[in-house]
Design an enzyme around this catalytic site. Structure first.
Site, short mmCIF file in Angstrom:
data_model
loop_
_atom_site.label_atom_id
_atom_site.label_comp_id
_atom_site.label_asym_id
_atom_site.label_seq_id
_atom_site.Cartn_x
_atom_site.Cartn_y
_atom_site.Cartn_z
N SER A 64 0.73 -1.10 0.12
CA SER A 64 0.15 0.14 0.06
C SER A 64 0.94 1.26 0.08
CB SER A 64 -0.89 0.09 0.94
OG SER A 64 -0.46 -0.22 2.39
N GLU A 65 2.01 1.08 0.79
CA GLU A 65 2.91 2.22 0.53
C GLU A 65 4.42 1.75 0.79
OE1 GLU A 65 -0.62 4.73 0.95
OE2 GLU A 65 -0.10 3.14 2.24
N THR A 66 5.29 2.69 -0.06
CA THR A 66 6.62 2.40 0.04
C THR A 66 7.25 3.77 0.50
OG1 THR A 66 6.97 0.60 -1.56
CG2 THR A 66 8.94 1.98 -0.96
#
Length: 273
Positions: free
Chosen positions: A45-47
């Site tokens: 979902s996020e890096t």
């Protein structure tokens, strides 16, 4: 060029639970297109990408860093679990010597403090405003069908639309919702909404007791459903604190959390490799 990548599960103390984030501490800035390609490759979902604000600092000695977050498809303005994971990566793997780390971000200066049993994350509140449900008829229908809705509110700052199910609904109504991300995208492409929060009042008297429940969907950013998200709780905590008249709340997404709000929202959370 070798780029270190740590993958950590935030909002949990159990491996393979919570919400995973990839964290990349970088000695120098990269081209934005490369950030996006790495995030797409990680497909979480996020890096998060951490860079130094002071070239003389190291990841072990510095107390302030730049922080950016990318989903598989776009850069976002605020992400809770990847902020927590970023601090944990610096504390655990870079052996950072400071008790508190500050991150310069698109949403301002964010702080994470190391504590004995986890980390304290200081996040801004984003109080939503009440909306006319008929302004979002298609989106509400796509999200909750014909289930009764008690409130529809919007945080214009974060572009998060929150749908509160009626108090008459059993928790199973929220749990069993089958939300089609394509239907959400088709229901609203105005740009006003980038994330959809579905929530309902909890039962603090029950065992275990929770003040509210929620689920989060963000297909507009390439995230069909986020298992647990800190940025959503900057809206949820602001709303439910006012409704319930409480400053400290125990809440349930896919992972129980404790959240509170003074002038800012804070979350006592943990992070697990």
């Amino acid at each position: 060029m070798e780029i270190p990548v740590f993958v950590l599960d935030a909002f949990t103390n159990v491996a393979f639970k919570g919400n995973p984030a990839a964290v990349c501490p970088l000695m120098q800035e990269l081209d934005d297109s490369l950030y996006q390609k790495i995030a797409a490759e990680m497909n979480l979902s996020e890096t998060a990408f951490i860079t130094r604000t002071n070239p003389s600092d190291t990841f072990a000695t510095g107390s302030k860093f730049h922080l950016r977050w990318f989903t598989p498809t776009t850069e976002v303005n605020l992400c809770g679990h990847a902020t927590l994971a970023s601090a944990a990566a610096l504390f655990l793997f870079e052996k950072n010597i400071n008790s508190t780390l500050m991150f310069e971000t698109r949403s301002g200066l964010l702080a994470v403090t190391q504590q004995k049993d986890g980390y304290l994350m200081d996040f801004p509140l984003n109080p939503p405003t009440k909306q006319e449900p008929n302004e979002f008829t298609d989106l509400v229908q796509a999200a909750v069908g014909n289930n009764p809705v008690q409130d529809v509110v919007l945080s214009s700052v974060t572009k998060k639309l929150m749908i509160r199910l009626a108090d008459s609904c059993d928790r199973s109504v929220l749990t069993n919702l089958k939300v089609d991300p394509v239907a959400l995208l088709n229901a609203d492409n105005s740009g006003r909404v980038k994330s959809l929060l579905i929530t309902m009042k909890g039962s603090p008297e029950s065992q275990p007791g929770y003040d509210f429940y929620s689920r989060v969907f963000a297909p507009w950013s390439g995230i069909p459903e986020d298992p647990v998200t800190g940025s959503a709780h900057t809206v949820l905590a602001a709303y439910w604190s006012k409704v319930l008249g409480k400053k400290i709340m125990t809440v349930f997404t896919s992972t129980p959390l404790k959240v509170g709000d003074w002038r800012r929202a804070w979350m006592v959370l943990s992070c697990c490799l």
